[in-house]
Design an enzyme around this catalytic site. Structure first.
Site, PDB file in Angstrom:
ATOM      1  N   ARG A 273       0.829  -1.198   0.000  1.00  0.00           N
ATOM      2  CA  ARG A 273       0.000   0.000   0.000  1.00  0.00           C
ATOM      3  C   ARG A 273       0.870   1.257   0.000  1.00  0.00           C
ATOM      4  O   ARG A 273       1.879   1.330   0.701  1.00  0.00           O
ATOM      5  CB  ARG A 273      -0.922   0.011   1.208  1.00  0.00           C
ATOM      6  CG  ARG A 273      -1.845  -1.201   1.200  1.00  0.00           C
ATOM      7  CD  ARG A 273      -3.198  -0.936   1.824  1.00  0.00           C
ATOM      8  NE  ARG A 273      -3.960  -2.174   1.815  1.00  0.00           N
ATOM      9  CZ  ARG A 273      -4.678  -2.621   0.795  1.00  0.00           C
ATOM     10  NH1 ARG A 273      -4.748  -1.914  -0.312  1.00  0.00           N
ATOM     11  NH2 ARG A 273      -5.330  -3.756   0.869  1.00  0.00           N
ATOM     12  N   ASP A 274       0.449   2.241  -0.787  1.00  0.00           N
ATOM     13  CA  ASP A 274       1.131   3.534  -0.821  1.00  0.00           C
ATOM     14  C   ASP A 274       0.899   4.251   0.504  1.00  0.00           C
ATOM     15  O   ASP A 274      -0.213   4.222   1.035  1.00  0.00           O
ATOM     16  CB  ASP A 274       0.588   4.369  -1.990  1.00  0.00           C
ATOM     17  CG  ASP A 274       1.455   5.566  -2.306  1.00  0.00           C
ATOM     18  OD1 ASP A 274       1.538   6.474  -1.453  1.00  0.00           O
ATOM     19  OD2 ASP A 274       2.033   5.608  -3.394  1.00  0.00           O
ATOM     20  N   ILE A 275       1.936   4.893   1.038  1.00  0.00           N
ATOM     21  CA  ILE A 275       1.778   5.579   2.327  1.00  0.00           C
ATOM     22  C   ILE A 275       1.062   6.920   2.195  1.00  0.00           C
ATOM     23  O   ILE A 275       0.651   7.501   3.197  1.00  0.00           O
ATOM     24  CB  ILE A 275       3.133   5.776   3.052  1.00  0.00           C
ATOM     25  CG1 ILE A 275       4.076   6.645   2.229  1.00  0.00           C
ATOM     26  CG2 ILE A 275       3.767   4.438   3.391  1.00  0.00           C
ATOM     27  CD1 ILE A 275       5.308   7.112   2.996  1.00  0.00           C
TER      28      ILE A 275
ATOM     29  N   HIS B 114       8.055   1.279 -10.548  1.00  0.00           N
ATOM     30  CA  HIS B 114       6.890   0.871  -9.770  1.00  0.00           C
ATOM     31  C   HIS B 114       5.621   1.260 -10.512  1.00  0.00           C
ATOM     32  O   HIS B 114       5.551   2.304 -11.141  1.00  0.00           O
ATOM     33  CB  HIS B 114       6.899   1.479  -8.360  1.00  0.00           C
ATOM     34  CG  HIS B 114       7.014   2.968  -8.306  1.00  0.00           C
ATOM     35  ND1 HIS B 114       8.201   3.629  -8.577  1.00  0.00           N
ATOM     36  CD2 HIS B 114       6.106   3.921  -8.011  1.00  0.00           C
ATOM     37  CE1 HIS B 114       8.013   4.927  -8.438  1.00  0.00           C
ATOM     38  NE2 HIS B 114       6.745   5.139  -8.098  1.00  0.00           N
TER      39      HIS B 114
ATOM     40  N   GLU C 169       9.238   9.927  -8.292  1.00  0.00           N
ATOM     41  CA  GLU C 169       9.941  10.370  -7.087  1.00  0.00           C
ATOM     42  C   GLU C 169      10.933   9.333  -6.576  1.00  0.00           C
ATOM     43  O   GLU C 169      11.976   9.689  -6.037  1.00  0.00           O
ATOM     44  CB  GLU C 169       8.935  10.707  -5.986  1.00  0.00           C
ATOM     45  CG  GLU C 169       8.051  11.897  -6.352  1.00  0.00           C
ATOM     46  CD  GLU C 169       6.974  12.168  -5.328  1.00  0.00           C
ATOM     47  OE1 GLU C 169       6.860  11.423  -4.327  1.00  0.00           O
ATOM     48  OE2 GLU C 169       6.216  13.134  -5.531  1.00  0.00           O
ATOM     49  N   VAL C 170      10.606   8.056  -6.725  1.00  0.00           N
ATOM     50  CA  VAL C 170      11.508   6.975  -6.337  1.00  0.00           C
ATOM     51  C   VAL C 170      11.968   6.314  -7.632  1.00  0.00           C
ATOM     52  O   VAL C 170      11.143   5.813  -8.402  1.00  0.00           O
ATOM     53  CB  VAL C 170      10.810   5.954  -5.414  1.00  0.00           C
ATOM     54  CG1 VAL C 170      11.756   4.811  -5.075  1.00  0.00           C
ATOM     55  CG2 VAL C 170      10.307   6.633  -4.147  1.00  0.00           C
TER      56      VAL C 170
ATOM     57  N   ASN D  43       5.058   6.290 -13.694  1.00  0.00           N
ATOM     58  CA  ASN D  43       5.701   7.582 -13.899  1.00  0.00           C
ATOM     59  C   ASN D  43       7.153   7.295 -14.251  1.00  0.00           C
ATOM     60  O   ASN D  43       7.840   6.573 -13.529  1.00  0.00           O
ATOM     61  CB  ASN D  43       5.636   8.434 -12.628  1.00  0.00           C
ATOM     62  CG  ASN D  43       4.212   8.811 -12.271  1.00  0.00           C
ATOM     63  OD1 ASN D  43       3.400   9.106 -13.130  1.00  0.00           O
ATOM     64  ND2 ASN D  43       3.912   8.799 -10.989  1.00  0.00           N
TER      65      ASN D  43
END
Length: 117
Positions: free
Chosen positions: A30-32, A101, A96-97, A88
């Site tokens: 799950r995304d935080i 993903h 961002e990471v 992305n």
């Protein structure tokens, strides 16, 4: 493994995550900071900076990643109403990471992706 990569550290168990699906080659959690009622990140366990790098260097890993996304969408109950699968790639796209993903998003109408120009 890239020791400076947040997602590699999650795979290694150094950083906790709420895991919803795991295979030998993928991890889904799950995304935080969820952007929808269901927001799950699906990653390959092996480090690749983005989806293009993954596709070029590990086509089988690309297939594993998409298969894991399908399982997540099904187990999260998103198949009937639909879901968004988003990668992305690069800073302009909002990555961002820099570990490839997929975002599996759903659970409500998501609206248009981009505002009209």
């Amino acid at each position: 493994m890239d020791n400076n990569c947040l997602f590699c550290r999650i795979v290694a168990g150094e950083i906790p995550a709420t895991v919803v699906h795991e295979t030998d080659t993928t991890l889904a959690f799950r995304d935080i900071d969820p952007k929808a009622p269901v927001h799950v990140l699906v990653i390959p366990k092996e480090h690749h900076a983005d989806v293009v790098t993954l596709a070029q260097n590990d086509p089988a890993g690309s297939a594993d990643l998409l298969a894991a996304c399908a399982v997540v969408a099904e187990t999260e109950g998103l198949l009937m109403e639909g879901f968004r699968l988003l990668f992305n790639t690069g800073a302009y796209a909002g990555q961002e990471v820099f570990h490839v993903h997929a975002h599996v998003l759903g659970g409500e109408p998501l609206g248009p992706m981009l505002a009209p120009r």
